[in-house]
Design a protein around this motif. Sequence first.
Motif, PDB file in Angstrom:
ATOM      1  N   GLN A 183      46.144  34.043  39.678  1.00 12.72           N
ATOM      2  CA  GLN A 183      46.577  34.697  38.437  1.00 12.72           C
ATOM      3  C   GLN A 183      45.418  34.877  37.468  1.00 12.72           C
ATOM      4  N   TYR A 209      48.600  43.112  36.978  1.00 10.32           N
ATOM      5  CA  TYR A 209      49.914  42.459  37.012  1.00 10.32           C
ATOM      6  C   TYR A 209      50.043  41.474  35.843  1.00 10.32           C
ATOM      7  N   GLY A 210      51.084  41.672  35.037  1.00 12.68           N
ATOM      8  CA  GLY A 210      51.307  40.826  33.879  1.00 12.68           C
ATOM      9  C   GLY A 210      50.353  41.078  32.720  1.00 12.68           C
ATOM     10  N   HIS A 227      44.042  38.418  38.092  1.00 11.93           N
ATOM     11  CA  HIS A 227      44.887  39.606  37.992  1.00 11.93           C
ATOM     12  C   HIS A 227      44.247  40.634  37.067  1.00 11.93           C
ATOM     13  N   ASN A 229      55.388  42.379  44.874  1.00 10.64           N
ATOM     14  CA  ASN A 229      55.169  43.056  43.606  1.00 10.64           C
ATOM     15  C   ASN A 229      53.770  42.809  43.036  1.00 10.64           C
ATOM     16  N   ILE A 230      53.346  41.560  43.051  1.00 14.40           N
ATOM     17  CA  ILE A 230      52.041  41.224  42.471  1.00 14.40           C
ATOM     18  C   ILE A 230      50.918  41.929  43.217  1.00 14.40           C
ATOM     19  N   TYR A 231      50.908  41.774  44.540  1.00 15.32           N
ATOM     20  CA  TYR A 231      49.760  42.219  45.322  1.00 15.32           C
ATOM     21  C   TYR A 231      49.787  43.714  45.598  1.00 15.32           C
ATOM     22  N   ASP A 267      50.693  45.828  43.101  1.00 14.60           N
ATOM     23  CA  ASP A 267      50.073  46.307  41.855  1.00 14.60           C
ATOM     24  C   ASP A 267      48.564  46.103  41.869  1.00 14.60           C
ATOM     25  N   GLU A 268      48.121  44.928  42.291  1.00 12.71           N
ATOM     26  CA  GLU A 268      46.695  44.638  42.291  1.00 12.71           C
ATOM     27  C   GLU A 268      45.930  45.501  43.295  1.00 12.71           C
ATOM     28  N   SER A 273      49.284  32.842  43.414  1.00 15.65           N
ATOM     29  CA  SER A 273      49.407  33.045  41.968  1.00 15.65           C
ATOM     30  C   SER A 273      50.536  32.190  41.412  1.00 15.65           C
ATOM     31  N   LEU A 324      52.606  31.763  37.965  1.00 17.26           N
ATOM     32  CA  LEU A 324      52.841  32.497  36.724  1.00 17.26           C
ATOM     33  C   LEU A 324      53.707  31.679  35.786  1.00 17.26           C
TER      34      LEU A 324
END
Length: 288
Positions: free
Chosen positions: A240, A246-247, A243, A176-178, A180-181, A220, A222
């Motif tokens: 993080q 993300y977030g 980012h 999910n994180i990577y 989005d990035e 990351s 979080l």
Amino acid sequence: MPELPEVETTRRKIEPLLRGRVIANVEHDAPHRYRDTHLSVGRRVAGLSRRGKYLMLQLAPADAAAADPHDLEFIVHLGMTGGFRLEPGQHTRVTLTLEPDDTGEGQQLFFNDPRRFGKMAVVRPGDYAGMPTLAAMGPEPLSDDFTEADFVRLARGAGAVKPWLLSQKPVSGVGNIYADESLWQAQIHPAQTRLTPAEGNRLYAAIREVMARAVEAGGSSLGSGVGNYRQHDGVSGLFQLEHHVYGQAGQPCPRCGTDIVKTVLAQRGTHFCPRCQMLKERSKGQTA
């Protein structure tokens, strides 16, 4: 959930503790979640590799007189909150005990997992019938097997691009994180379908760059909750701090200043810039 950068950091950190050591015992109370781990007892850890989000301990017989002369693999998936520690804790689920080394020192590693989604299994090398995601996983994003031409070709027929990436089939380890990035860096909407060659080229380059930077930063970390990713010695990752989306919902896009939006796509929280990453309507077959 730990993704490729976090799992690769874990591998690099614990490999010196495990390589060459003989497993003396594996303790847990969930045989349905940690399958056949008893088969690893008495085996020497010949190496520790990674495939996507999976850790893979290569196990060899400790001596020539072993009852079973075959090699085995000890597969570990960290789940959403799993990680190894040097000390036991409230959420320790598995205790891995190693025989003393040449100096007479033993070693224990503790697998902590507050939400209990982590899994382990000891199997014959390559026998991933019970792990369909691992069996069908795409190439490693930082390897020579991940080629731009193949990725661009597959992307031209893809459905919504973020769920496609999360499937692990076009490339392994992107969560999910990577996702989005990488999509922000490539200026592609997460729900975009049928990427053009230019979009595919940008996304390919973005995935490789984002993953390389995240691995270098140790992944990351979080928040500060007990289930958040930390290295085995408690050290946090630093990616993080880099980012972009993300977030960052409600924060200005670093590229254009528009507020970052959070939505839900394929049941996953998804962050993007509505200006930099506009969704483009395309008729069937349109990839020009």
